[in-house]
Design a protein around this motif. Structure first.
Motif, short mmCIF file in Angstrom:
data_model
loop_
_atom_site.label_atom_id
_atom_site.label_comp_id
_atom_site.label_asym_id
_atom_site.label_seq_id
_atom_site.Cartn_x
_atom_site.Cartn_y
_atom_site.Cartn_z
N LYS A 151 6.18 -10.27 8.82
CA LYS A 151 5.39 -9.94 7.63
C LYS A 151 5.06 -8.46 7.68
CE LYS A 151 1.29 -11.24 4.96
NZ LYS A 151 0.08 -12.10 4.90
N LEU A 152 5.37 -7.75 6.59
CA LEU A 152 5.08 -6.32 6.51
C LEU A 152 3.72 -6.07 5.86
CD1 LEU A 152 8.57 -5.02 5.30
CD2 LEU A 152 7.59 -4.74 7.59
N LYS A 153 3.16 -4.92 6.16
CA LYS A 153 1.87 -4.56 5.57
C LYS A 153 1.97 -4.34 4.07
CE LYS A 153 0.51 -2.13 9.83
NZ LYS A 153 0.25 -0.79 10.44
N ASN A 154 3.09 -3.74 3.64
CA ASN A 154 3.25 -3.39 2.23
C ASN A 154 4.70 -3.56 1.80
OD1 ASN A 154 3.24 -2.33 -0.34
ND2 ASN A 154 2.77 -0.22 0.29
N ARG A 155 4.99 -4.62 1.06
CA ARG A 155 6.36 -4.91 0.66
C ARG A 155 6.90 -3.92 -0.38
NH1 ARG A 155 6.30 -11.52 -0.12
NH2 ARG A 155 5.94 -12.05 2.09
N SER A 156 6.04 -3.16 -1.02
CA SER A 156 6.49 -2.22 -2.04
C SER A 156 6.99 -0.91 -1.43
CB SER A 156 5.37 -1.92 -3.04
OG SER A 156 4.27 -1.30 -2.39
N ASN A 157 6.76 -0.72 -0.13
CA ASN A 157 7.24 0.47 0.57
C ASN A 157 8.70 0.23 0.95
OD1 ASN A 157 7.72 2.65 2.25
ND2 ASN A 157 6.51 1.85 3.96
N ILE A 158 9.64 1.03 0.40
CA ILE A 158 11.06 0.80 0.69
C ILE A 158 11.52 1.50 1.96
CG2 ILE A 158 11.64 0.41 -1.73
CD1 ILE A 158 12.97 3.19 -1.72
N TYR A 159 10.59 2.21 2.64
CA TYR A 159 10.93 2.86 3.91
C TYR A 159 10.03 2.39 5.05
CZ TYR A 159 13.40 6.18 0.85
OH TYR A 159 14.23 6.75 -0.08
#
Length: 263
Positions: A151-159
Motif C-alpha cells: 500500500k502506497l502513501k499516495n496513489r496519485s504520485n506517479i513517481y
C-alpha cells in the motif's frame, strides 16, 4: 523502329532517373527497443520509402543511450518511451528532448512469477524485482499497490519510491535491477515486474502470463526528437505513419492484445 543503341540510351536514362529519385529520399535514423518498437518501424519502412523517407532503425537494449544519442545528434529520433519517462529524463539529465508524435501504443506492465500462480501464494519475505529507473520503478510500485501486495502513501504520485510504501504486510524484499535483466532473473526471484517490451522478447505475454496487469495506464509510447528537427518533413511523415491504420492493424494482428494501440 527503335534501334539497339536507342534502347540502351533509354535504359540508361531510366536507370538514371530511378537513381535520382532514390537519391532524393531523406535518411532518418531512429533508435528503438527491439520489441515492439523496432518491429513496427520495420513494417512501416516500405510505406515511408514511397514517401521519400529511408528509415534506418537502430536497435537498443537500454533506456539511456537512445536519448543521449538523439540529444547529441548522433541519431534523429527514438521510439521506445512514454512521457513520464521522458519528462524525468530531461529533468535529471538536463536534456531538452521533445515529443514528436501522438501516442502510438501502450505496453501493459505486468507482474510475472515462475514460483507462484496467485498473489496470495507469495510467502512472507518474498523477493520482488522491479526496474531501477525512477519512472518504471514508480510504475512497478503502483502496480504492486493495484495488485494488493503493498500500500502506497499516495496513489496519485506517479513517481513513488520504496520510501513511499505505507504498508508491506508480506515484508517483501524489493530489489531494483536494470529493466532489461528482469526476464533473466525471473527464476531467481518470487515475483518480477517487467516492462512489456522486455517481457515480449522473453516470450512472456502480459495478457496471458501476468499474475496481474495494469488496468489503466498513462504510459503510452511515442516518437521523440529534438526541438530543431521535430517539425522536419521526415519526422512528420514517420509520426503520421506511426498513427496510421497500417500501424494499428500491425499492432493488433502481431501482438494480440499484448500491445495495444493508443489511437
Amino acid at each position: 523502329m527503335m534501334t539497339r543503341l536507342t534502347k540502351l540510351a533509354l535504359a540508361f536514362s531510366l536507370a538514371g532517373f530511378t537513381f535520382a529519385a532514390q537519391a532524393q529520399n531523406v535518411k532518418l535514423t531512429v533508435a528503438a527497443s527491439p520489441v515492439p518498437h523496432a518491429e513496427l518501424l520495420e513494417a512501416l519502412k516500405p510505406t515511408l520509402a514511397k514517401q521519400g523517407v529511408d528509415l534506418d532503425v537502430k536497435v537498443f537494449n537500454d533506456y539511456v543511450l537512445p536519448n543521449t544519442q538523439v540529444q547529441e545528434k548522433q541519431l534523429d529520433a527514438n521510439f521506445f518511451q512514454h512521457i513520464p519517462y521522458l519528462d524525468k529524463f530531461n529533468k535529471d539529465r538536463g536534456t531538452n528532448l521533445v515529443v514528436a508524435s501522438k501516442p502510438v501504443h501502450i505496453e501493459p506492465f505486468a507482474a510475472y512469477s515462475l514460483k507462484v500462480k496467485r498473489v496470495a501464494e507469495l510467502k512472507d519475505g518474498a523477493t520482488v524485482a522491479i526496474p531501477n529507473d525512477p519512472t518504471n520503478a514508480g510504475r512497478a510500485l503502483l502496480l504492486l499497490d493495484q495488485g494488493g501486495v503493498i500500500k502506497l502513501k499516495n496513489r496519485s504520485n506517479i513517481y513513488p519510491t520504496t520510501k513511499d510504501i505505507a504498508a508491506n504486510p508480506k515484508h517483501l524484499k524489493i530489489k531494483e535491477l536494470e529493466a532489461a535483466t528482469l526476464p533473466r532473473v525471473l527464476n531467481q526471484v518470487d515475483l518480477a515486474l517487467i516492462n512489456a517490451n522486455y517481457a515480449l522478447e522473453a516470450k512472456l505475454n502480459p495478457k496471458k502470463d501476468g499474475l496481474f496487469t495494469e488496468t489503466t495506464s498513462p504510459y503510452a509510447n511515442l516518437l521523440v526528437a529534438r526541438p530543431d528537427n521535430k517539425d522536419s518533413a521526415a519526422v512528420k511523415k514517420l509520426a503520421a505513419a506511426l498513427n496510421s491504420p497500417e500501424a494499428k492493424r500491425f499492432i493488433e494482428s502481431k501482438y494480440q492484445g499484448a500491445v495495444v494501440p493508443a489511437f
